[in-house]
Enzyme design. Sequence first.
Site, PDB file in Angstrom:
ATOM      1  N   HIS A  49       0.845  -1.192   0.000  1.00 25.16           N
ATOM      2  CA  HIS A  49       0.000   0.000   0.000  1.00 25.16           C
ATOM      3  C   HIS A  49       0.881   1.242   0.000  1.00 25.16           C
ATOM      4  O   HIS A  49       1.945   1.254   0.605  1.00 25.16           O
ATOM      5  CB  HIS A  49      -0.929  -0.009   1.211  1.00 25.16           C
ATOM      6  CG  HIS A  49      -1.982   1.044   1.163  1.00 25.16           C
ATOM      7  ND1 HIS A  49      -2.742   1.284   0.035  1.00 25.16           N
ATOM      8  CD2 HIS A  49      -2.404   1.950   2.090  1.00 25.16           C
ATOM      9  CE1 HIS A  49      -3.580   2.279   0.271  1.00 25.16           C
ATOM     10  NE2 HIS A  49      -3.400   2.694   1.506  1.00 25.16           N
ATOM     11  N   HIS A  61      -3.907   8.878   0.777  1.00 23.01           N
ATOM     12  CA  HIS A  61      -3.754   7.595   0.098  1.00 23.01           C
ATOM     13  C   HIS A  61      -5.057   7.243  -0.607  1.00 23.01           C
ATOM     14  O   HIS A  61      -6.144   7.682  -0.218  1.00 23.01           O
ATOM     15  CB  HIS A  61      -3.326   6.487   1.059  1.00 23.01           C
ATOM     16  CG  HIS A  61      -4.246   6.275   2.222  1.00 23.01           C
ATOM     17  ND1 HIS A  61      -4.694   5.033   2.611  1.00 23.01           N
ATOM     18  CD2 HIS A  61      -4.813   7.150   3.099  1.00 23.01           C
ATOM     19  CE1 HIS A  61      -5.475   5.140   3.665  1.00 23.01           C
ATOM     20  NE2 HIS A  61      -5.567   6.418   3.983  1.00 23.01           N
ATOM     21  N   CYS A 150      -3.585   2.425  -5.681  1.00 20.78           N
ATOM     22  CA  CYS A 150      -2.866   3.361  -4.815  1.00 20.78           C
ATOM     23  C   CYS A 150      -1.469   3.687  -5.336  1.00 20.78           C
ATOM     24  O   CYS A 150      -0.954   4.788  -5.130  1.00 20.78           O
ATOM     25  CB  CYS A 150      -2.788   2.800  -3.395  1.00 20.78           C
ATOM     26  SG  CYS A 150      -1.939   1.203  -3.271  1.00 20.78           S
TER      27      CYS A 150
END
Length: 220
Positions: A49, A61, A150
């Site tokens: 991530h 994010h 992401c």
Amino acid sequence: MFPLQLLAMLFISTPTHDDRDEEEEAHRKQEVALRRGDLLVVPRTLFTHFGIYLGGGRVAHFIPDILPVVSADQTWINQVVTNTRLLLGVLAKRGSVRVDSVKDFAYGSPILVNTTDQVCSRPPLRGDEVAQRAEKLQGHVTYSLLWYNCEHFVMYCRYGTVTSLQTFQFCKTVRKLLLSRRVAKVMAALGACLLVHLGAVTPCSALLAVLLPFLMWMAA
């Protein structure tokens, strides 16, 4: 229930109770060294991530999230995203660029800083410009696990290029597994056996049975 648990592992690995205090202390110390515009990387079980540090303990994010589709309650939406919200967001292809604390962003995992600088061919933009890009993109965005996730978001913010090394590696692996001469041979044999078993051997069906293995063979 098992498929949901399996998919959840792609995004979040939950820390044990004994490790939380140590991890929180490590995150507090790390926040002191973070600079506005830093690209933060958090390893998950199978994927990674990414986020952009905005300063003041805040991280922008991009995550899949179904809740904005079914509710307009910002108090509810701004809560920490659960596994179920993530999974349904992936399936619905809906996501949000949101700002959370470093702690909520990391979710108990260690944080790596600017590791992509070593592999990206483009130099990073100035820290404040990176953060401003991330701030301007806040809101609801169409999410795609392969084509806009992401990593695409942070790569655009920091380097000005919409790309994902994870997606590239995944597609490369799938291509290597599927588009191989061994698979082409198996497909050709299965196709021939199926046509004979069904008694459907015609010039048209034979052509189709040969065409797919041939294309796989040429692409290998």
